[in-house]
Design a protein around this motif. Structure first.
Motif, PDB file in Angstrom:
ATOM      1  N   CYS A  88       0.830  -1.210   0.000  1.00 34.73           N
ATOM      2  CA  CYS A  88       0.000   0.000   0.000  1.00 34.73           C
ATOM      3  C   CYS A  88       0.863   1.258   0.000  1.00 34.73           C
ATOM      4  O   CYS A  88       0.559   2.238  -0.702  1.00 34.73           O
ATOM      5  N   GLN A 145      -2.108   0.137 -11.061  1.00 32.74           N
ATOM      6  CA  GLN A 145      -3.250  -0.785 -11.035  1.00 32.74           C
ATOM      7  C   GLN A 145      -2.810  -2.192 -10.660  1.00 32.74           C
ATOM      8  O   GLN A 145      -3.503  -2.896  -9.914  1.00 32.74           O
ATOM      9  N   SER A 155      -2.226  -2.247  -7.047  1.00 31.04           N
ATOM     10  CA  SER A 155      -3.517  -2.226  -6.363  1.00 31.04           C
ATOM     11  C   SER A 155      -4.135  -3.616  -6.329  1.00 31.04           C
ATOM     12  O   SER A 155      -4.641  -4.064  -5.295  1.00 31.04           O
ATOM     13  N   VAL A 182      -4.941  -6.006  -3.070  1.00 26.92           N
ATOM     14  CA  VAL A 182      -6.235  -6.669  -2.841  1.00 26.92           C
ATOM     15  C   VAL A 182      -6.020  -8.148  -2.570  1.00 26.92           C
ATOM     16  O   VAL A 182      -6.642  -8.737  -1.677  1.00 26.92           O
ATOM     17  N   GLU A 223      -7.563   3.634   7.412  1.00 27.82           N
ATOM     18  CA  GLU A 223      -8.782   3.249   6.683  1.00 27.82           C
ATOM     19  C   GLU A 223      -8.784   1.763   6.369  1.00 27.82           C
ATOM     20  O   GLU A 223      -9.824   1.107   6.416  1.00 27.82           O
ATOM     21  N   GLN A 255     -11.333  -1.384   7.556  1.00 26.66           N
ATOM     22  CA  GLN A 255     -11.942  -2.359   6.644  1.00 26.66           C
ATOM     23  C   GLN A 255     -11.635  -3.793   7.086  1.00 26.66           C
ATOM     24  O   GLN A 255     -12.479  -4.685   6.954  1.00 26.66           O
ATOM     25  N   PRO A 310     -16.164  -4.926  -0.533  1.00 28.87           N
ATOM     26  CA  PRO A 310     -15.140  -4.416  -1.466  1.00 28.87           C
ATOM     27  C   PRO A 310     -14.112  -3.568  -0.721  1.00 28.87           C
ATOM     28  O   PRO A 310     -14.477  -2.705   0.097  1.00 28.87           O
ATOM     29  N   THR A 332     -10.999  -0.845  -0.521  1.00 27.27           N
ATOM     30  CA  THR A 332     -10.465   0.345  -1.187  1.00 27.27           C
ATOM     31  C   THR A 332      -9.199   0.793  -0.475  1.00 27.27           C
ATOM     32  O   THR A 332      -8.998   0.495   0.708  1.00 27.27           O
ATOM     33  N   PHE A 333      -8.356   1.522  -1.207  1.00 31.17           N
ATOM     34  CA  PHE A 333      -7.089   2.017  -0.667  1.00 31.17           C
ATOM     35  C   PHE A 333      -7.053   3.533  -0.862  1.00 31.17           C
ATOM     36  O   PHE A 333      -6.523   4.028  -1.866  1.00 31.17           O
ATOM     37  N   PRO A 334      -7.631   4.300   0.067  1.00 31.94           N
ATOM     38  CA  PRO A 334      -7.632   5.769  -0.072  1.00 31.94           C
ATOM     39  C   PRO A 334      -6.204   6.299  -0.093  1.00 31.94           C
ATOM     40  O   PRO A 334      -5.306   5.789   0.600  1.00 31.94           O
TER      41      PRO A 334
END
Length: 1882
Positions: free
Chosen positions: A1584, A1622, A1625, A1629, A1709, A1713, A1853, A1855-1857
């Protein structure tokens, strides 16, 4: 003796009976309709003979007669025990309690499964229930049997767990009567095994296991009066598992197919489903030839008069069956053949046999059904017509033909139909077993037995006898297993116990199967020539009547007998026993079917070795019995000498198969499922007690209860007993450190304290026993304890109520006194205030009246005045408006007249003008058309277009000039207009003077006329101008149109050119495709020819056998026809119908050889693979001369010449190569020698490659020649081979290909020569330059190339060389591909041709060998073997030669390489290395200047070769403990700094490999250490951080808002890594999902103990009486496991997760999650377990669950995660706990529906159904309340999901702010602990 009677006799004394049977006691009494009804005693029982009772349902009072004190009525259990999951947990174990408990669970709670000890009782609901989904399988997987609600999945999981843990085979025995749901239960059990034991291989055996169900249902199930899908056979399926507990195969055994159903069905019943499915699918094209009709038109399907089943589509079921057959690997043609045989059975039933003269029968010649049947089976119609009405009797030396009567012929017809169906059934079962068989070794298995239950009808025959016999055997195993489990439990707990007398049905089994038993006497009677059912019955009476207590004789019958089975007393009718046991089929019919022209039909009736055949005492030879007529007649047996054998009877076969089944079951651990049919009308959730109790008695459930009641059925662990009954103990008796001691003290005072002491001690010490871990109670003791507990709690409650009520009364009195004084005070004040208020209101009213009256008078006056004024104004206005309207009307009339007249004038003018314009337009259009036609003709020439363009240009110029002149004229006209205006002004002046106007009126008229003329001229000029403008526009349009036409023609020509090019390319592709297709066609022709030859040979063998059989049949028929009296004697040494008569003269070894030859095609010399089949014998000289005549000599000579030419070319090339090697100089140092040696070395290498290629081509060509033409015996080509070799088209195509290949080879050679020359020149130039530099400039090459012209020339030449090489490689690659493809196809065709030719040769040799004698066969075999060994020797010798040639080539290549190194290549390599070093040194010089600046740029430099070391040190070897002491996210920063350096030097390849290796390294590290939580979280955080860093320094403005100026300087300059962002990312995940999966696996065993089982509130117990029946046999140590896992364990795990996430600086964040997902998993698992556990659904447990959940919520608040949404995921389980605590009255329906907003309707209803009070003070939830809840929820929740269980695997789902870092890259230092010394800070 029932359990209650046993309890009264053994445990209750007279004094205790008086204590138990008191007024108000609840009992059960018998009832004719309901079997048992509940009642209540209205008086105490003191030994009287009658007692008053009151029926609870009807409130009717009765007098119950007690005949025996030891047979008192059954006692009822407390309400708290009603509806238990396990019937053995009931305190009073008796039949009415079992029946009532099942009824309550089934009707009120819709629970169809209930435990009864080791038995699972399943009641058929006759409705699809949503309790078999995959999510439910996941819930039961891994759970112990007693923890969840009863379910078939729990039994399957118990069997699977025992098998996987202890490697012991298991069996699941499913039994019950027809319609009880046995097949469905077995199907769900197999589905469970397929899910939990699904293999990961491609075979998917579990799908095949499930696919066998629709097939067996189609051929083995039928509709009966009790069941629409009744299995009419028994089956035992063994599901095999490997060591990994994965399904690898299965095997099915069937028992006792009901063949009689094929020919007869009772009313409202059907035949087997397959017949109706065929009739429903008769419109399919492939079924047209079957000539099928509707089921009503077939005799065999019309007996029951019920051809359809509601809700069943037979056509759809046929499709499902066919799909299942295809999945199991049964070919389509075999499927159609099976259906064809079934259709033949249907037509066979319609064949009508008529009575003829005398005792004979006949079939009419026009019987179409017989013709269709014979056609479908491929048999002779005349033979079948003959032998259906006759039979053959074979004796010693004589064959007799006897006609059959109508009855006998009809019986034979039905027997044959049944036999055909049975054979087809067995064939399908065998095919299914082959498909399910696995080659992998099976280590263990689970068997599922789906067998018929105990049956008793009004008429019971042989089938019911066999079924009940099987159930007797199964019941015996069941009783022994139950007794064994009870004994093991007592031994394990060290309990002394006496032997329990349980029912042993061994005498009944001995009556059936022992020597001279029923089956033995039946077989003996079947052997008798004149045996009959009556004689057999008489023998039974003589042998067993009065001697066996299980055998009886009916009073009014001599052909029936009675057997007292364990379940019921059954009367059997002996009619038909003998025939059904014999299973007679005429051998003549079988012989006709064996001669069928269809292979499958003949295969079905081939004689097989019967393992059940028994040899008689007379001899041992194999013969075949003659079948016997229906009744009477002689039992004929075919004899040979003094030897005879008789086939085993049906009863004997069934006994043997049953014996094997018992052996299998005894070797496994059994699990029992008893299916109960609740009613006979097949209605959903209707319970008939009579039908249920019959089945409970028959299936052994009550026997289980009886055995349990005879021992110690109630069992409690010491902690549970203390927790439940500590209210009965005194404080001095409690010892918390020793629960056993406490329990002993309590029981001694509670139970034994009320018993009188005797000299021997306490009375009845056997009421309970203390084991090692449990207390064992006799039946009724737990109910007694519950009563004492209830009384104690009631007394405590009364005491509490007394004090509370007194306190409430005093408090109420004090409040009343205080309230009275307050009321008096406030009342007096109120009266005073009211009087004062009255006075004020009186004064106010007087004032108001005065004011009001004045106001009313003024208002009335003003109204009158206002009305008068209004009337006056209205009248005046009315008259004024009338006058105005009149004047306005006149004015409008005048205006309308004016407008109408002007309109008519304009309309007339416009019509005239329009006509003029239309005439002009028509004229101009005609003129334009003529002109257009003329122009089109002229427009075809290009010159004309040019002229037109020129003319147009000129015309445009002219028009422009004319337009200018017209403009000038227009200016003139404007001046005239100005003048006219002046004149108008003068006219106006003239008009001003009346006098002057009158005098000069004539002058004015002239002036007016002049003005008109001028205006007309002006209008004409305007029209001319407009015409010119119109002509100009038209010309411009024409010009534009011409240009557009030209452009269109240009585009058209371009499109035609492209189409032509495309067509040419398509033609080339089409030509290639045609060539390929033709080659494929030739290949297919050869393959088809080979297949046809092979199938032809097989057909010849089978046809030979069939014709031989047919010949014998015809001979026998001829003998019958030629016999004058119907009898003919034959010689004693010849058999009329002999199945061994020359069926095949091929020995088994030869047949095996033939099969191997058909399967293995690669045989012969020079092929890839050698087979171990015998080689053909060597040909003789005469044979060679004879067969050489057929060979194409011209073709052979051409091929020989070609071979010689190729050999000569190869020899020349080898000599040339050797000559060049010898002439090559071995030394020398001159420049000329060096230059020549470089070119020669390269040339030699190319020649060597060419030589090798040519050698390979020559060897391939020689091999293809040797394969295509064989000079041995049978060496001629096959027709397909000749066609291929001699085809002119193929030769033309090959010639074109050779020409293309020659041209390409020439081009290739030319390019190769150019490349070699260029390489030589480069090498020479490089060496020359280096030599000059050494000689003249002291070795400084730069001075030689001072202006860098050599580098420029080198780069130019290098570019040219690369271009030439690419073209060369492309050309060579295309040619090579095309050449290889065509050669490969030719080679395959030749190999197939050779294989086909050799197969034909083998066939010829085998055919010739068939006609030889034994000695000749041996000689031929030896010759084959000699030839085979010779060919193998030649192959080995050829391989040795090839190996020696290859070694010689390798030596030559080594010499060449050594010469290269000595002469040219070393110098060239050294020169290139020196140039590279100098270039690198110059580059390093530039970098050094920047490095000396001492200002770090936030980059890390590394070498390409150090990249693996970087990945290893930074990713693979980095330990979490080391990383925790570093800067958070340091590995990600280091990686990005390396990326920055690659961006700085603009090396895209380097950055690509770095990022790719980084991704692969992280994946590899996480996969390798996926169980290490620290490492997974470490790389989640770093991935991340790297993702955020790539965004922060990407240069995009959206990510630079929080950057400092220094950070913006570190952004990437050359690379856009958005695609890699991407990828990272996605990687994050994946790591997140891996982390969540690992966390869930760790938390899974903690959820239920922490949320549901944990009881933290002291004094609040949720335990209740349960049946401790030893259900945890498959778990390792359940108590220790529960003791270890609790709420504290769960909290520690969550704290650990949070700590590790914080230490690795995971984004906040993302942390939220993570815990949101974990809390969802905890809540969903807890709720799913709650919905499946009845013991958890009570008020106390709801309080405990809510308390446990509050800890989780507080943990979120303490760690500041309460805003993460995790608490919302606990809403469903929270609301479920609140539902357990809520009041459940009718007034609470609305509040409950609002409270349970997160729960679905099925979940709410399930919890309410499962709600069970722990104490008697609580009340059960009424059914009416649940119905109201359902109705309310239905009206509120319309579109809600009606699922019961939550999907625990659902993932939110992730997410990675974006979270930028404040750390600058230039401030980061690399610690030494990372071992990254090879990195350099830039």
């Amino acid at each position: 003796m029932t359990s209650a009677e046993l309890y009264v006799q053994t445990f209750l004394k007279d004094s205790e009976i008086a204590q138990v049977y008191v007024k108000g006691a609840r009992i059960w009494v018998p009832d004719e309709e309901k079997v048992w009804v509940g009642a209540e005693l209205l008086e105490n029982y003191t030994g009287q003979s009658a007692i008053k009772i009151q029926i609870e349902d009807s409130a009717e009072e009765r007098s119950y007669t007690i005949k025996d004190k030891k047979r008192l009525p059954h006692l009822r259990n407390p309400e708290i025990l009603i509806g238990e999951n396990d019937l053995t947990s009931l305190s009073y174990l008796n039949e009415p309690e079992v029946l009532y408990n099942l009824q309550v669970r089934f009707l009120e709670r819709n629970c169809i499964y209930t435990y009864c000890g080791i038995v699972l009782v399943a009641i058929n609901p006759y409705q699809q229930l949503p309790i078999y989904g995959n999510e439910l399988i996941q819930m039961y997987s891994g759970q112990d049997m007693g923890t969840m609600d009863p379910h078939i999945f729990a039994v399957a999981e118990e069997a699977f767990k025992l098998m996987s843990r202890f490697d012991k085979n298991q069996s699941i025995i499913v039994s019950g009567e027809s319609g009880a749901g046995k097949t469905v239960s077995a199907k769900y059990a197999m589905r469970y095994f397929a899910m939990v034991g699904g293999s990961q291989t491609e075979t998917q055996v579990e799908q095949k296991v499930l696919a066998s169900n629709p097939i067996m249902e189609a051929i083995g199930n039928a509709k009966t009066t009790r069941n629409d899908n009744s299995s009419r056979f028994g089956k035992y399926i063994e599901i095999s598992f490997n060591k990994k507990n994965e399904i690898i195969g299965a095997h099915m055994r069937t028992y006792l197919l009901e063949k009689s159903r094929v020919v007869f069905q009772a009313a409202e019943e059907r035949n087997y489903h397959i017949f109706y499915q065929l009739c429903a699918s008769r419109d399919l094209p492939e079924f047209k030839k079957f000539c099928l009709l509707s089921p009503e038109d077939f005799y065999y399907t019309s007996h029951g008069m019920a051809p359809e089943i509601d809700g069943v589509d037979d056509a759809e079921d046929m499709l499902s069956a066919r799909e299942a057959l295809s999945m199991l690997g049964i070919a389509e043609k075999d499927q159609l053949m099976i259906f064809q045989i079934q259709a033949a059975v249907l037509h066979f039933g319609n064949v009508k046999i008529h009575e003829a003269d005398g005792e004979s029968s006949q079939i009419k010649k026009d019987d179409k059904h017989l013709s269709i049947m014979c056609k479908l089976l491929g048999i002779e119609e005349s033979q079948m017509r003959m032998w259906l009405c006759h039979k053959k009797i074979v004796t010693v030396g004589e064959v007799l033909t006897k006609p059959l009567t109508l009855t006998q012929a009809s019986f034979a017809q039905d027997a044959l139909a049944k036999h055909i169906y049975a054979q087809t059934f067995d064939w399908i079962v065998e095919k299914i077993n082959r498909a399910l068989h696995s080659g992998t070794k099976s280590t263990k298995f689970i068997g599922v037995l789906d067998i018929y239950g105990f049956e008793t009808f009004e008429v019971n025959s042989f089938e019911q006898f066999c079924i009940n016999y099987a159930n007797e055997k199964l019941q015996q195993i069941f009783n022994m297993h139950v007794f064994k489990l009870e004994q093991e439990e007592y031994v394990r707990e060290a309990i002394e116990w006496s032997f329990i007398d349980f029912y042993d049905n061994q005498p009944c089994i001995d009556l059936i199967e022992s020597k001279l038993g029923i089956l033995d006497l039946l077989d003996e009677e079947c052997k008798m020539p004149k045996g009959s059912d009556e004689n057999w019955c008489q023998k039974l009476y003589d042998k067993h009547l009065g001697k066996a207590r299980h055998f009886e004789k009916p009073r009014m019958s001599r052909s029936a007998f009675i057997i007292n089975h364990f379940a019921d007393r059954v009367e059997y009718q002996a009619d038909g026993f003998l025939e059904k046991n014999r299973d007679t089929v005429l051998e003549d019919h079988i012989n006709i079917l064996r001669a069928s022209e269809f292979e499958l039909v003949a295969e079905l009736f081939e004689e097989k070795v019967d393992p059940n055949e028994k040899k008689s005492r007379a001899g041992s030879a194999t013969t075949h019995p003659m079948r016997q007529a229906p009744k009477g007649g002689r039992s004929n047996k075919k004899t040979v000498g003094s030897q005879q054998v008789q086939k085993a009877t049906v009863g004997d076969q069934f006994r043997e198969s049953l014996h094997k089944l018992m052996e299998t079951l005894n070797a496994t651990t059994p699990h029992y499922i008893r299916c109960i049919k609740p009613n006979d009308v097949k209605e959903a959730f209707i319970f008939e007690p009579k039908r249920a109790v019959e089945q409970l008695r028959a299936c052994g459930v009550l026997e289980t209860i009886r055995i349990s009641a005879a021992g110690y059925p109630s069992r409690w662990t010491y902690p549970e007993f203390f927790q439940r009954y500590r209210v009965l103990a005194q404080s001095k008796d409690i010892n918390r450190s020793d629960h056993r001691k406490t329990c002993e003290n309590v029981l001694a005072k509670v139970i034994q304290g009320s018993v009188k002491k005797t000299p021997r001690g306490l009375e009845d010490p056997d009421k309970y026993r203390f084991g090692k871990t449990k207390i064992f109670f006799r039946a009724g003791q737990v109910a007694y304890l519950e009563k004492l507990r209830s009384d104690k709690l009631k007394a405590c409650g009364i005491m509490i109520q007394k004090h509370v009520k007194g306190w409430l009364a005093r408090r109420r009195y004090q409040r009343i006194i205080k309230s009275v004084s307050l009321l008096q005070k406030y009342g007096r004040g109120l009266l005073a205030r009211r009087h004062a208020k009255f006075l004020r209101e009186t004064h106010s009213a007087t004032c108001i009246q005065k004011r009001w009256k004045g106001y009313k008078a003024r208002t009335k006056y003003l109204q009158v005045r206002k009305a008068t004024v209004v009337i006056q104004s209205a009248i005046r206005g009315y008259f004024g408006r009338m006058l105005f309207k009149k004047e306005l009307h006149e004015h409008r009339a005048v205006t309308i007249q004016k407008m109408v007249r002007s309109y008519l004038a304009r309309k007339r003018y416009k019509r005239v003008m329009r006509g003029i314009i239309l005439l002009q337009s028509h004229y101009r259009r005609r003129k334009a058309k003529k002109e257009l036609k003329h122009l089109k003709i002229e427009a075809k020439s290009v010159e004309h277009i040019k002229n037109v363009n020129k003319g147009l240009e000129n015309k445009i110029i002219q028009l422009q000039q004319k337009l200018d002149s017209k403009n000038k004229e227009g200016m003139t006209l404007k001046e005239q207009e100005v003048y006219i205006k002046q004149l108008k002004g003068e006219i106006e002046k003239l008009r001003s003077s009346n006098e002057e106007g009158k005098k000069s009126s004539n002058k004015v008229s002239e002036l007016m006329q002049q003005i008109k003329d001028l205006q007309e001229e002006l209008s004409k000029e305007r029209e001319d101008k407009q015409v010119l403008i119109t002509e100009k526009e038209e010309l411009m349009k024409e010009h534009t149109q011409i240009l557009s036409k030209l452009s269109e023609e240009k585009c058209h020509l371009k499109e035609e050119l492209e189409e032509a090019t495309l067509k040419r390319e398509q033609q080339e592709i089409k030509t290639d495709d045609e060539l390929k297709v033709k080659l494929e066609e030739a290949k297919k022709v050869l393959q088809a020819e080979f297949d046809s030859e092979r199938s032809h040979h097989q057909r010849l063998v089978k046809e030979h056998a069939r014709l031989q059989q047919r010949l014998e049949n015809l001979q026998s028929e001829m003998a019958v026809l030629t016999s004058p009296g119907g009898h003919k004697r034959t010689p004693s040494d010849i058999s009329a119908i002999s199945l061994e008569s020359y069926t095949s003269s091929v020995s088994p070894d030869e047949v095996k050889y033939e099969e191997e030859g058909a399967e293995d095609k690669d045989q012969g010399y020079g092929t890839k693979k050698k087979k171990k089949a015998p080689a053909p014998p060597p040909p003789s000289a005469t044979a060679i001369e004879k067969e050489m005549k057929d060979i194409d000599i011209g073709l052979v000579l051409k091929l020989q010449n070609k071979v010689k030419e190729l050999e000569r070319q190869r020899t020349e090339l080898e000599e040339r190569l050797e000559h060049m090697e010898e002439e090559t100089p071995r030394g020398g140092s001159s420049t000329a020698v060096i230059s020549n040696s470089a070119f020669d070395a390269l040339k030699m290498q190319e020649l060597q490659n060419e030589n090798d290629k040519l050698k390979r081509e020559v060897s391939k060509l020689m091999k293809s020649i040797s394969e295509n033409v064989s000079f041995e015996k049978g060496g001629t080509n096959s027709p397909a081979g000749k066609e291929f070799m001699d085809s002119k088209k193929i030769e033309d195509q090959m010639r074109v290909f050779r020409e293309q290949f020659t041209a390409m080879s020439d081009e290739l050679e030319r390019r190769r020569e150019e490349c070699l020359q260029l390489r030589a020149m480069l090498a020479e130039k490089s060496i020359t330059t280096h030599a000059i530099a050494k000689e003249s400039y002291g070795g400084m090459d730069d001075i030689v190339n001072e202006d860098n012209e050599l580098a420029l020339a080198y780069r130019t030449q290098k570019e040219l060389n690369r271009l030439l090489e690419n073209q060369l490689q492309k050309t060579e690659k295309d040619a090579k591909k095309k050449e290889d493809r065509l050669k490969r196809e030719i080679r395959d065709l030749k190999q197939e041709n050779e294989a086909a030719q050799k197969a034909i040769n083998q066939y010829n040799s085998i055919t010739r060998n068939l006609q030889l004698g034994p000695e000749a066969k041996i000689e031929a075999t030896m010759q084959h073997e000699i030839t085979r060994l010779t060919s193998e020797n030649l192959d080995l010798r050829e391989k040795a030669d090839k190996q020696s040639d290859q070694i010689r080539k390798m030596k030559k290549m080594l010499k060449v390489y050594a010469k290269k190194l000595k002469e040219g290549d070393v110098a060239e390599i050294e020169a290139e290395l020196e140039r590279d070093d100098k270039q690198k040194s110059s580059d390093n010089g530039v970098a050094t200047v920047k490095h000396l600046d001492r200002t770090y740029m936030g980059m890390l430099e590394y070498k390409k070769e150090d990249e693996p070391q970087l990945i290893k040190c930074l990713i693979m070897d980095l330990k979490p403990k080391v990383a925790q002491g570093l800067l958070p996210g340091l590995p990600s920063y280091v990686l990005f700094m390396c990326v920055r350096h690659t961006d700085y030097i603009n090396d895209d390849e380097k950055v690509r490999t770095l990022l790719t290796n980084t991704i692969n390294g992280i994946k590899k590290c996480v996969k390798k250490h996926n169980k290490e939580l620290d490492r997974v979280i470490l790389w989640l955080a770093n991935t991340c951080r790297l993702l955020h860093t790539l965004k922060q320094y990407s240069g995009e403005k959206a990510f630079q808002t929080e950057n400092t100026s220094r950070q913006n300087e570190h952004c990437l300059r050359n690379f856009d890594l958005s695609e890699y962002r991407q990828v990272f990312s996605d990687l994050a995940v994946w790591i997140y999902q891996t982390l969540i999966k690992h966390m869930e696996e760790v938390l899974q065993p903690m959820v239920v103990p922490a949320i549901l089982d944990h009881e933290a509130i002291a004094g609040l117990t949720a335990s209740k009486p349960v049946g401790m029946r030893g259900r945890s046999s498959s778990s390792a140590n359940p108590d220790e496991e529960v003791r270890e896992l609790s709420l504290d364990s769960l909290m520690k795990a969550l704290n650990k997760y949070n700590q590790i996430l914080s230490q690795n600086a995971v984004d906040p964040e993302l942390v939220k999650q993570v815990f949101r997902q974990l809390y969802y998993y905890i809540g969903s698992n807890a709720l799913n377990n709650l919905l499946l556990r009845k013991d958890m659904c009570n008020w106390s447990k709801g309080m405990q669950i809510r308390y446990n959940l509050s800890h989780l919520e507080q943990w979120l608040r303490d760690n500041k995660l309460n805003e993460s949404g995790a608490q919302d995921t606990l809403e469903p389980i929270t609301q479920a706990s609140q539902l357990l605590q809520a009041r459940k009255s009718d007034a609470d329906v609305e509040s409950i529906c609002e409270m349970c907003s997160k729960l679905t309707t099925p979940q709410i209803v399930k919890i309410l159904n499962l709600y069970t009070p722990v104490d008697e003070f609580e009340e059960r939830v009424p059914i009416s309340f649940i119905r109201k809840i359902q109705e309310r929820l239905k009206s509120v929740k319309h579109d809600e999901d009606n699922t019961l269980l939550i999907d625990a695997k659902y993932s939110f789902p992730v997410t990675f702010p974006f979270n930028p870092s404040t750390i600058t890259l230039d401030s980061i230092d690399i610690p030494e602990s990372l071992h990254l010394d090879f990195l350099t800070r830039v």
